[in-house]
Design a protein around this motif. Structure first.
Motif, PDB file in Angstrom:
ATOM      1  N   ASP A  32       0.754  -1.150   0.109  1.00  0.00           N
ATOM      2  CA  ASP A  32       0.018   0.050  -0.027  1.00  0.00           C
ATOM      3  C   ASP A  32       0.897   1.201  -0.095  1.00  0.00           C
ATOM      4  OD1 ASP A  32      -2.250  -1.561   0.026  1.00  0.00           O
ATOM      5  OD2 ASP A  32      -2.236  -1.558   2.030  1.00  0.00           O
ATOM      6  N   VAL A  33       2.335   1.176   0.262  1.00  0.00           N
ATOM      7  CA  VAL A  33       3.174   2.353   0.329  1.00  0.00           C
ATOM      8  C   VAL A  33       2.809   3.278  -0.955  1.00  0.00           C
ATOM      9  CG1 VAL A  33       5.309   3.154   0.316  1.00  0.00           C
ATOM     10  CG2 VAL A  33       4.854   1.124   1.675  1.00  0.00           C
ATOM     11  N   THR A  34       2.898   2.971  -2.095  1.00  0.00           N
ATOM     12  CA  THR A  34       3.002   3.816  -3.195  1.00  0.00           C
ATOM     13  C   THR A  34       1.606   4.602  -3.311  1.00  0.00           C
ATOM     14  OG1 THR A  34       4.432   2.489  -4.428  1.00  0.00           O
ATOM     15  CG2 THR A  34       3.214   4.173  -5.686  1.00  0.00           C
ATOM     16  N   GLY A  35       0.448   3.826  -3.186  1.00  0.00           N
ATOM     17  CA  GLY A  35      -0.933   4.407  -3.150  1.00  0.00           C
ATOM     18  C   GLY A  35      -1.053   5.584  -1.829  1.00  0.00           C
ATOM     19  N   ILE A  36      -0.449   5.187  -0.740  1.00  0.00           N
ATOM     20  CA  ILE A  36      -0.434   5.886   0.424  1.00  0.00           C
ATOM     21  C   ILE A  36       0.200   7.535   0.231  1.00  0.00           C
ATOM     22  CG2 ILE A  36      -0.031   6.447   2.723  1.00  0.00           C
ATOM     23  CD1 ILE A  36      -0.802   3.361   3.093  1.00  0.00           C
ATOM     24  N   ALA A  37       1.462   6.970  -0.296  1.00  0.00           N
ATOM     25  CA  ALA A  37       2.223   8.524  -0.598  1.00  0.00           C
ATOM     26  C   ALA A  37       1.648   9.287  -1.856  1.00  0.00           C
ATOM     27  CB  ALA A  37       3.644   7.951  -1.130  1.00  0.00           C
ATOM     28  N   THR A  38       1.153   8.531  -2.827  1.00  0.00           N
ATOM     29  CA  THR A  38       0.599   9.605  -3.699  1.00  0.00           C
ATOM     30  C   THR A  38      -0.753  10.305  -3.180  1.00  0.00           C
ATOM     31  OG1 THR A  38       1.229   7.928  -5.649  1.00  0.00           O
ATOM     32  CG2 THR A  38      -0.606   9.486  -6.109  1.00  0.00           C
ATOM     33  N   ASP A  39      -1.558   9.730  -2.527  1.00  0.00           N
ATOM     34  CA  ASP A  39      -2.769  10.291  -2.253  1.00  0.00           C
ATOM     35  C   ASP A  39      -2.380  11.296  -0.970  1.00  0.00           C
ATOM     36  OD1 ASP A  39      -4.186   8.709  -3.969  1.00  0.00           O
ATOM     37  OD2 ASP A  39      -4.808   7.322  -2.175  1.00  0.00           O
ATOM     38  N   GLY A  40      -1.191  10.976  -0.278  1.00  0.00           N
ATOM     39  CA  GLY A  40      -1.039  11.929   0.791  1.00  0.00           C
ATOM     40  C   GLY A  40      -0.262  13.041   0.372  1.00  0.00           C
ATOM     41  N   ALA A  41       0.385  13.007  -0.796  1.00  0.00           N
ATOM     42  CA  ALA A  41       0.930  14.138  -1.496  1.00  0.00           C
ATOM     43  C   ALA A  41      -0.239  15.331  -1.884  1.00  0.00           C
ATOM     44  CB  ALA A  41       1.610  13.955  -2.754  1.00  0.00           C
ATOM     45  N   ALA A  42      -1.112  14.721  -2.489  1.00  0.00           N
ATOM     46  CA  ALA A  42      -2.258  15.363  -2.654  1.00  0.00           C
ATOM     47  C   ALA A  42      -3.132  16.001  -1.627  1.00  0.00           C
ATOM     48  CB  ALA A  42      -3.411  14.877  -3.541  1.00  0.00           C
ATOM     49  N   ALA A  43      -2.899  15.428  -0.653  1.00  0.00           N
ATOM     50  CA  ALA A  43      -3.826  15.877   0.716  1.00  0.00           C
ATOM     51  C   ALA A  43      -3.213  17.189   1.332  1.00  0.00           C
ATOM     52  CB  ALA A  43      -3.829  14.658   1.735  1.00  0.00           C
ATOM     53  N   GLY A  44      -1.713  17.316   1.039  1.00  0.00           N
ATOM     54  CA  GLY A  44      -1.103  18.411   1.296  1.00  0.00           C
ATOM     55  C   GLY A  44      -0.553  18.483   3.094  1.00  0.00           C
ATOM     56  N   PRO A  45       0.146  19.507   3.121  1.00  0.00           N
ATOM     57  CA  PRO A  45       0.799  19.384   4.564  1.00  0.00           C
ATOM     58  C   PRO A  45      -0.007  19.737   5.769  1.00  0.00           C
ATOM     59  CG  PRO A  45       1.285  21.581   3.394  1.00  0.00           C
ATOM     60  CD  PRO A  45       0.593  20.617   2.427  1.00  0.00           C
ATOM     61  N   ASP A  46      -1.251  20.348   5.665  1.00  0.00           N
ATOM     62  CA  ASP A  46      -2.168  20.571   6.576  1.00  0.00           C
ATOM     63  C   ASP A  46      -2.817  19.092   7.000  1.00  0.00           C
ATOM     64  OD1 ASP A  46      -1.823  23.149   6.931  1.00  0.00           O
ATOM     65  OD2 ASP A  46      -3.427  23.798   5.565  1.00  0.00           O
ATOM     66  N   ALA A  47      -2.627  18.336   6.078  1.00  0.00           N
ATOM     67  CA  ALA A  47      -3.192  17.029   6.441  1.00  0.00           C
ATOM     68  C   ALA A  47      -1.990  15.777   6.844  1.00  0.00           C
ATOM     69  CB  ALA A  47      -4.303  16.398   5.502  1.00  0.00           C
ATOM     70  N   ASN A  48      -0.851  16.390   7.194  1.00  0.00           N
ATOM     71  CA  ASN A  48       0.265  15.644   7.516  1.00  0.00           C
ATOM     72  C   ASN A  48       0.576  14.861   6.316  1.00  0.00           C
ATOM     73  OD1 ASN A  48       0.822  16.475  10.417  1.00  0.00           O
ATOM     74  ND2 ASN A  48      -1.399  15.419  10.455  1.00  0.00           N
ATOM     75  N   TYR A  49       0.184  15.202   5.140  1.00  0.00           N
ATOM     76  CA  TYR A  49       0.566  14.258   3.755  1.00  0.00           C
ATOM     77  C   TYR A  49      -0.160  12.779   4.132  1.00  0.00           C
ATOM     78  CZ  TYR A  49       3.539  18.116   2.400  1.00  0.00           C
ATOM     79  OH  TYR A  49       3.888  19.468   1.833  1.00  0.00           O
ATOM     80  N   ILE A  50      -1.387  12.922   4.642  1.00  0.00           N
ATOM     81  CA  ILE A  50      -1.965  11.587   4.732  1.00  0.00           C
ATOM     82  C   ILE A  50      -3.569  11.862   4.372  1.00  0.00           C
ATOM     83  CG2 ILE A  50      -2.945   9.708   6.478  1.00  0.00           C
ATOM     84  CD1 ILE A  50       0.201   9.777   6.084  1.00  0.00           C
ATOM     85  N   LYS A  51      -3.995  11.074   3.624  1.00  0.00           N
ATOM     86  CA  LYS A  51      -5.282  11.219   2.910  1.00  0.00           C
ATOM     87  C   LYS A  51      -6.168  11.080   3.877  1.00  0.00           C
ATOM     88  CE  LYS A  51      -8.618   8.533   0.373  1.00  0.00           C
ATOM     89  NZ  LYS A  51      -8.642   7.460  -0.805  1.00  0.00           N
TER      90      LYS A  51
END
Length: 150
Positions: free
Chosen positions: A76-95
């Protein structure tokens, strides 16, 4: 049993205690060079909970060199990282509400720390687990293995 044998048995019992006790926490340091100080965290199933403390020993602020720890299944690492980048820093880069994330710390900067708690009962020795930093671009250098033991 003679007093000498009893004393000797007591000494061996005390000396063996740390070996038998499970280590139920880990401290991971991160720095301004995009590195963790370890590549493996060993989680014992004997622990009721397992805490991982992340310490950022660098000096750069989280906007420039923020780090976190995300624990997930390796697949799940790649998907989490990709979705996290879109979530941004205010969300701690976590969807938000990402079910693939087992646990994570908040994003921290130099001099800060945060903790996460795992439930070893929910981890299988048969699965491959990873810990990584979801700050965009950091995953290439900042990841390791979570090994589950008895």
């Amino acid at each position: 049993m003679s007093m000498k044998k009893f004393a000797l048995a007591a000494v061996f019992a005390v000396a063996a205690t740390p070996v038998m006790a499970a280590e139920c926490s880990a401290v991971v340091e991160s720095n301004d060079q995009m590195q963790y100080n370890t590549k493996e965290i060993v989680v014992s199933k004997a622990c009721k909970t397992f805490d991982i403390e992340l310490k950022h020993v660098g000096s750069m602020p989280k906007a420039a060199m923020g780090h976190n720890i995300v624990v997930s299944k390796e697949a799940d690492v790649t998907g989490i990282a990709t979705d996290g980048a879109a979530a941004g820093p205010d969300a701690n880069y976590i969807k938000a509400d990402d079910a693939r994330v087992i646990a994570h710390t908040k994003l921290i900067g130099g001099g800060e720390s945060d903790k996460l708690t795992l439930d070893p009962a929910n981890l299988s020795k048969d699965d491959a687990y990873t810990f990584f930093c979801s700050f965009p671009g950091h995953i290439a250098m900042m990841k390791g293995t979570v090994k589950v033991t008895d």
